[in-house]
Design a protein around this motif. Structure first.
Motif, PDB file in Angstrom:
ATOM      1  N   ALA A   4       0.846  -1.207   0.000  1.00 38.40           N
ATOM      2  CA  ALA A   4       0.000   0.000   0.000  1.00 38.40           C
ATOM      3  C   ALA A   4       0.879   1.253   0.000  1.00 38.40           C
ATOM      4  O   ALA A   4       0.560   2.247  -0.673  1.00 38.40           O
ATOM      5  CB  ALA A   4      -0.904  -0.005   1.231  1.00 38.40           C
ATOM      6  N   ASN A   5       2.007   1.202   0.735  1.00 38.51           N
ATOM      7  CA  ASN A   5       2.885   2.382   0.812  1.00 38.51           C
ATOM      8  C   ASN A   5       3.302   2.870  -0.567  1.00 38.51           C
ATOM      9  O   ASN A   5       3.331   4.075  -0.840  1.00 38.51           O
ATOM     10  CB  ASN A   5       4.152   2.072   1.622  1.00 38.51           C
ATOM     11  CG  ASN A   5       3.838   1.800   3.085  1.00 38.51           C
ATOM     12  OD1 ASN A   5       2.738   2.075   3.544  1.00 38.51           O
ATOM     13  ND2 ASN A   5       4.804   1.246   3.799  1.00 38.51           N
ATOM     14  N   THR A   6       3.660   1.932  -1.439  1.00 36.64           N
ATOM     15  CA  THR A   6       4.116   2.329  -2.773  1.00 36.64           C
ATOM     16  C   THR A   6       2.973   2.991  -3.552  1.00 36.64           C
ATOM     17  O   THR A   6       3.187   3.993  -4.253  1.00 36.64           O
ATOM     18  CB  THR A   6       4.663   1.095  -3.526  1.00 36.64           C
ATOM     19  OG1 THR A   6       5.699   0.521  -2.729  1.00 36.64           O
ATOM     20  CG2 THR A   6       5.218   1.479  -4.887  1.00 36.64           C
ATOM     21  N   PHE A   7       1.775   2.496  -3.410  1.00 40.59           N
ATOM     22  CA  PHE A   7       0.617   3.119  -4.068  1.00 40.59           C
ATOM     23  C   PHE A   7       0.384   4.525  -3.514  1.00 40.59           C
ATOM     24  O   PHE A   7       0.123   5.469  -4.262  1.00 40.59           O
ATOM     25  CB  PHE A   7      -0.642   2.257  -3.893  1.00 40.59           C
ATOM     26  CG  PHE A   7      -0.721   1.124  -4.885  1.00 40.59           C
ATOM     27  CD1 PHE A   7       0.100   0.008  -4.758  1.00 40.59           C
ATOM     28  CD2 PHE A   7      -1.616   1.178  -5.951  1.00 40.59           C
ATOM     29  CE1 PHE A   7       0.028  -1.040  -5.679  1.00 40.59           C
ATOM     30  CE2 PHE A   7      -1.694   0.137  -6.876  1.00 40.59           C
ATOM     31  CZ  PHE A   7      -0.864  -0.971  -6.734  1.00 40.59           C
ATOM     32  N   LEU A   8       0.477   4.665  -2.184  1.00 38.57           N
ATOM     33  CA  LEU A   8       0.277   5.983  -1.554  1.00 38.57           C
ATOM     34  C   LEU A   8       1.340   6.968  -2.044  1.00 38.57           C
ATOM     35  O   LEU A   8       1.042   8.130  -2.358  1.00 38.57           O
ATOM     36  CB  LEU A   8       0.341   5.851  -0.024  1.00 38.57           C
ATOM     37  CG  LEU A   8      -0.783   5.022   0.616  1.00 38.57           C
ATOM     38  CD1 LEU A   8      -0.469   4.717   2.082  1.00 38.57           C
ATOM     39  CD2 LEU A   8      -2.139   5.747   0.507  1.00 38.57           C
ATOM     40  N   LYS A   9       2.559   6.488  -2.146  1.00 35.88           N
ATOM     41  CA  LYS A   9       3.672   7.338  -2.606  1.00 35.88           C
ATOM     42  C   LYS A   9       3.401   7.850  -4.026  1.00 35.88           C
ATOM     43  O   LYS A   9       3.571   9.038  -4.313  1.00 35.88           O
ATOM     44  CB  LYS A   9       4.952   6.498  -2.564  1.00 35.88           C
ATOM     45  CG  LYS A   9       6.201   7.198  -3.044  1.00 35.88           C
ATOM     46  CD  LYS A   9       7.407   6.301  -2.763  1.00 35.88           C
ATOM     47  CE  LYS A   9       8.506   6.529  -3.794  1.00 35.88           C
ATOM     48  NZ  LYS A   9       9.706   5.725  -3.518  1.00 35.88           N
ATOM     49  N   VAL A  10       2.933   6.958  -4.898  1.00 34.91           N
ATOM     50  CA  VAL A  10       2.637   7.364  -6.280  1.00 34.91           C
ATOM     51  C   VAL A  10       1.486   8.379  -6.302  1.00 34.91           C
ATOM     52  O   VAL A  10       1.447   9.267  -7.159  1.00 34.91           O
ATOM     53  CB  VAL A  10       2.314   6.113  -7.136  1.00 34.91           C
ATOM     54  CG1 VAL A  10       1.734   6.491  -8.492  1.00 34.91           C
ATOM     55  CG2 VAL A  10       3.576   5.276  -7.319  1.00 34.91           C
ATOM     56  N   LEU A  11       0.590   8.298  -5.322  1.00 35.67           N
ATOM     57  CA  LEU A  11      -0.516   9.267  -5.235  1.00 35.67           C
ATOM     58  C   LEU A  11      -0.097  10.553  -4.503  1.00 35.67           C
ATOM     59  O   LEU A  11      -0.944  11.377  -4.150  1.00 35.67           O
ATOM     60  CB  LEU A  11      -1.706   8.631  -4.506  1.00 35.67           C
ATOM     61  CG  LEU A  11      -2.458   7.556  -5.285  1.00 35.67           C
ATOM     62  CD1 LEU A  11      -3.408   6.786  -4.363  1.00 35.67           C
ATOM     63  CD2 LEU A  11      -3.232   8.154  -6.452  1.00 35.67           C
ATOM     64  N   ASN A  17      12.054   1.478  -7.278  1.00 34.69           N
ATOM     65  CA  ASN A  17      12.311   1.015  -8.640  1.00 34.69           C
ATOM     66  C   ASN A  17      11.405   1.773  -9.635  1.00 34.69           C
ATOM     67  O   ASN A  17      10.176   1.686  -9.566  1.00 34.69           O
ATOM     68  CB  ASN A  17      12.020  -0.499  -8.653  1.00 34.69           C
ATOM     69  CG  ASN A  17      12.188  -1.115 -10.013  1.00 34.69           C
ATOM     70  OD1 ASN A  17      12.045  -0.447 -11.036  1.00 34.69           O
ATOM     71  ND2 ASN A  17      12.492  -2.398 -10.017  1.00 34.69           N
ATOM     72  N   PRO A  18      12.021   2.540 -10.570  1.00 32.70           N
ATOM     73  CA  PRO A  18      11.219   3.371 -11.486  1.00 32.70           C
ATOM     74  C   PRO A  18      10.200   2.571 -12.301  1.00 32.70           C
ATOM     75  O   PRO A  18       9.095   3.052 -12.557  1.00 32.70           O
ATOM     76  CB  PRO A  18      12.259   4.004 -12.413  1.00 32.70           C
ATOM     77  CG  PRO A  18      13.585   3.732 -11.822  1.00 32.70           C
ATOM     78  CD  PRO A  18      13.458   2.650 -10.817  1.00 32.70           C
ATOM     79  N   GLN A  19      10.595   1.338 -12.674  1.00 28.15           N
ATOM     80  CA  GLN A  19       9.649   0.516 -13.472  1.00 28.15           C
ATOM     81  C   GLN A  19       8.415   0.138 -12.648  1.00 28.15           C
ATOM     82  O   GLN A  19       7.288   0.150 -13.154  1.00 28.15           O
ATOM     83  CB  GLN A  19      10.332  -0.764 -13.929  1.00 28.15           C
ATOM     84  CG  GLN A  19      11.167  -0.535 -15.167  1.00 28.15           C
ATOM     85  CD  GLN A  19      12.079  -1.721 -15.426  1.00 28.15           C
ATOM     86  OE1 GLN A  19      12.510  -2.414 -14.505  1.00 28.15           O
ATOM     87  NE2 GLN A  19      12.379  -1.940 -16.689  1.00 28.15           N
ATOM     88  N   ILE A  20       8.657  -0.174 -11.360  1.00 32.09           N
ATOM     89  CA  ILE A  20       7.530  -0.535 -10.482  1.00 32.09           C
ATOM     90  C   ILE A  20       6.637   0.696 -10.283  1.00 32.09           C
ATOM     91  O   ILE A  20       5.407   0.609 -10.357  1.00 32.09           O
ATOM     92  CB  ILE A  20       8.045  -1.064  -9.117  1.00 32.09           C
ATOM     93  CG1 ILE A  20       8.871  -2.336  -9.294  1.00 32.09           C
ATOM     94  CG2 ILE A  20       6.901  -1.272  -8.122  1.00 32.09           C
ATOM     95  CD1 ILE A  20       8.110  -3.610  -9.480  1.00 32.09           C
ATOM     96  N   LEU A  21       7.272   1.844 -10.062  1.00 40.32           N
ATOM     97  CA  LEU A  21       6.483   3.062  -9.823  1.00 40.32           C
ATOM     98  C   LEU A  21       5.639   3.403 -11.054  1.00 40.32           C
ATOM     99  O   LEU A  21       4.473   3.800 -10.944  1.00 40.32           O
ATOM    100  CB  LEU A  21       7.409   4.224  -9.454  1.00 40.32           C
ATOM    101  CG  LEU A  21       8.187   4.017  -8.135  1.00 40.32           C
ATOM    102  CD1 LEU A  21       9.169   5.149  -7.902  1.00 40.32           C
ATOM    103  CD2 LEU A  21       7.240   3.888  -6.946  1.00 40.32           C
ATOM    104  N   GLU A  22       6.229   3.204 -12.215  1.00 36.88           N
ATOM    105  CA  GLU A  22       5.507   3.455 -13.474  1.00 36.88           C
ATOM    106  C   GLU A  22       4.314   2.492 -13.591  1.00 36.88           C
ATOM    107  O   GLU A  22       3.198   2.875 -13.957  1.00 36.88           O
ATOM    108  CB  GLU A  22       6.491   3.254 -14.635  1.00 36.88           C
ATOM    109  CG  GLU A  22       6.107   3.906 -15.939  1.00 36.88           C
ATOM    110  CD  GLU A  22       5.620   5.347 -15.796  1.00 36.88           C
ATOM    111  OE1 GLU A  22       4.538   5.626 -16.337  1.00 36.88           O
ATOM    112  OE2 GLU A  22       6.288   6.190 -15.122  1.00 36.88           O
ATOM    113  N   LYS A  23       4.569   1.236 -13.257  1.00 32.76           N
ATOM    114  CA  LYS A  23       3.526   0.204 -13.329  1.00 32.76           C
ATOM    115  C   LYS A  23       2.373   0.533 -12.366  1.00 32.76           C
ATOM    116  O   LYS A  23       1.197   0.422 -12.715  1.00 32.76           O
ATOM    117  CB  LYS A  23       4.191  -1.137 -12.973  1.00 32.76           C
ATOM    118  CG  LYS A  23       3.395  -2.391 -13.102  1.00 32.76           C
ATOM    119  CD  LYS A  23       2.724  -2.648 -14.398  1.00 32.76           C
ATOM    120  CE  LYS A  23       3.522  -3.249 -15.497  1.00 32.76           C
ATOM    121  NZ  LYS A  23       2.845  -3.288 -16.789  1.00 32.76           N
ATOM    122  N   VAL A  24       2.737   0.982 -11.151  1.00 28.38           N
ATOM    123  CA  VAL A  24       1.715   1.330 -10.152  1.00 28.38           C
ATOM    124  C   VAL A  24       0.870   2.504 -10.665  1.00 28.38           C
ATOM    125  O   VAL A  24      -0.358   2.513 -10.511  1.00 28.38           O
ATOM    126  CB  VAL A  24       2.379   1.649  -8.786  1.00 28.38           C
ATOM    127  CG1 VAL A  24       1.398   2.295  -7.829  1.00 28.38           C
ATOM    128  CG2 VAL A  24       2.954   0.368  -8.173  1.00 28.38           C
TER     129      VAL A  24
END
Ligand code: ADP
Ligand code: MG
Length: 403
Positions: free
Chosen positions: A226-233, A245-252
């Motif tokens: 969930a943290n990674t999703f919150l960070k992207v938001l 990881n930029p690829q993961i962040l892009e995917k999210v």
């Protein structure tokens, strides 16, 4: 589909049985013997059928000579003997002329457990690298190979896939039960389906999340995921664990664009902080400071997630709500399991830590199915494929597993 044990002629035969005895052990004491118990049905069936039974299992990783002392199967041998209520044999050798002779002299109903198959990894990764000579040697010890190590079935190792290439083979009762349950309750879930993903590392689970998003109705996120999703938001998560990881962040980002309406995120959390190890505090998500580390979810989150569960027929859970191993951050996981146990829904739990949490907090009997597969369960749900089973004989007459 795979040939099953019931449809295989094993009577009076020499059988090599692959189990997964990779149990948690501390100071020589087995902390949880459920993996050993899960193998008993197959072993007892082979005993009833007068088989000569050679059992293989890996245990931990073996990279150095020291690992051999730490990762011996002797404690498992002692426990298995107690659970089977009979004398069984143990071989310190995983391959030798005298081992071959020992197998030859077994009587019907005799059980011989070999030492950790990964001892063979010390001679050049022979087990984990699926060495053909080693596979053939183990195959030479039997007339039939029974693969019942569900938790090892996502890898092609000499003692799983390797042997199955050289002798008639089938799946054991545990593998059969796991495939049936995952097919019936998760892959062909009775909808609406809620998927709960928590735990630490999003890298390991992003493919599974994508796969589930196509067919689930709600995706409830917690933990490091969930943290990674919150960070992207652009929500402040302080110093919490999240992917860089930029690829993961892009995917999210892409997932959030396409599926925002299905995804639920935490409202409140329990945090530790970076400079005071005794600091534990409840916070709403908009109150976090730069030093805060999210380690559990709060009750408002669980109340919100309960709404999705109430609207579902099936719930699949993988990953814990928080750092459940630490009592200070275990409440979210406990509370969520309580809500699930009272929901009356079809609930399936998969993943090593998730199932441990269920057992530790006293919910072993509360759910529809607990999958013992760990990584194998996730691999099967992500790809509908288990490479370690791809050498098992097919049986066209059995359609039950195709459900
Ligand atoms: P499973 O083994 O069931 O697939 P995971 O290994 O993905 O589950 O998740 C469990 C692990 O995640 C536990 O070790 C737990 O401490 C950790 N974890 C859960 N929430 C957090 C969090 N917010 N920050 C760091 N680690 C977490
Ligand atoms: Mg885990």
């Amino acid at each position: 589909m795979y040939k099953t044990l019931k449809n295989t002629d094993v009577k009076n035969k020499r059988v090599v049985l692959r189990c997964d005895f990779n149990v948690p052990i501390k100071d020589g004491i087995i902390l949880d013997d459920s993996k050993i118990r899960a193998s008993l049905e197959t072993i007892n069936y082979l005993i009833e059928n007068n088989c000569k039974i050679v059992i293989l299992s890996h245990f931990g990783k073996v990279k150095t000579q020291d690992d051999k002392y730490k990762n011996s199967l002797v404690p498992v041998y002692n426990r298995l003997k107690e659970l089977l209520k009979r004398e069984i044999y143990f071989s310190k050798e995983t391959r030798a002329v005298n081992l071959y002779m020992q197998v030859e002299t077994l009587l019907p109903k005799d059980v011989l457990l070999l030492e950790n198959t990964r001892f063979e990894d010390l001679n050049g990764n022979l087990e984990s690298g699926c060495d053909p000579q080693l596979s053939m040697y183990w195959a030479s010890l039997c007339d039939v190979f029974v693969m019942d190590a569900f938790a090892s079935s996502h890898r092609k190792h000499a003692s799983t896939y390797g042997i199955s290439k050289y002798v008639p083979s089938c799946i054991g009762f545990l593998v059969e039960k796991e495939l049936l349950a995952l097919n019936k309750f998760v892959i062909n879930a009775k909808k609406p389906l809620t998927v709960v993903m928590g735990g630490a590392k999003i890298e390991d689970k992003i493919k599974l999340i994508e796969n589930f998003l196509e067919k689930c109705d709600y995706l409830l996120l917690t933990g490091g995921i969930a943290n990674t999703f919150l960070k992207v938001l652009n929500i402040n998560i302080g110093a919490s664990l999240a992917s860089k990881n930029p690829q993961i962040l892009e995917k999210v980002k892409e997932i959030l664009l396409n599926y925002r309406e299905k995804i639920m995120l935490p409202l409140d959390v329990i945090v530790a902080n970076t400079y005071d190890k005794n600091y534990v505090k409840y916070k709403r998500l908009n109150e976090l400071d730069a030093d805060d580390i999210i380690l559990d979810c709060g009750n408002k989150t669980i109340e919100k997630y309960k709404m999705a569960i109430d609207n579902s027929n099936t719930v699949f859970v993988n990953g814990t709500m928080g750092k459940y191993e630490d009592q200070r951050f275990s409440n979210g996981t406990k509370e969520f399991l309580r809500v699930l146990s009272e929901s009356g829904k079809i609930v399936v739990v998969g993943g090593g830590d998730s199932v441990s949490a269920v057992n530790n907090f006293g919910y072993t009997e509360s759910f529809t199915y607990l999958s013992s597969g760990g990584g194998a369960t996730l691999e099967y749900l992500t790809t509908s494929d288990l490479p370690g089973l791809s050498g098992i004989d097919e049986d066209d007459e059995v359609e039950v597993l195709d459900m």
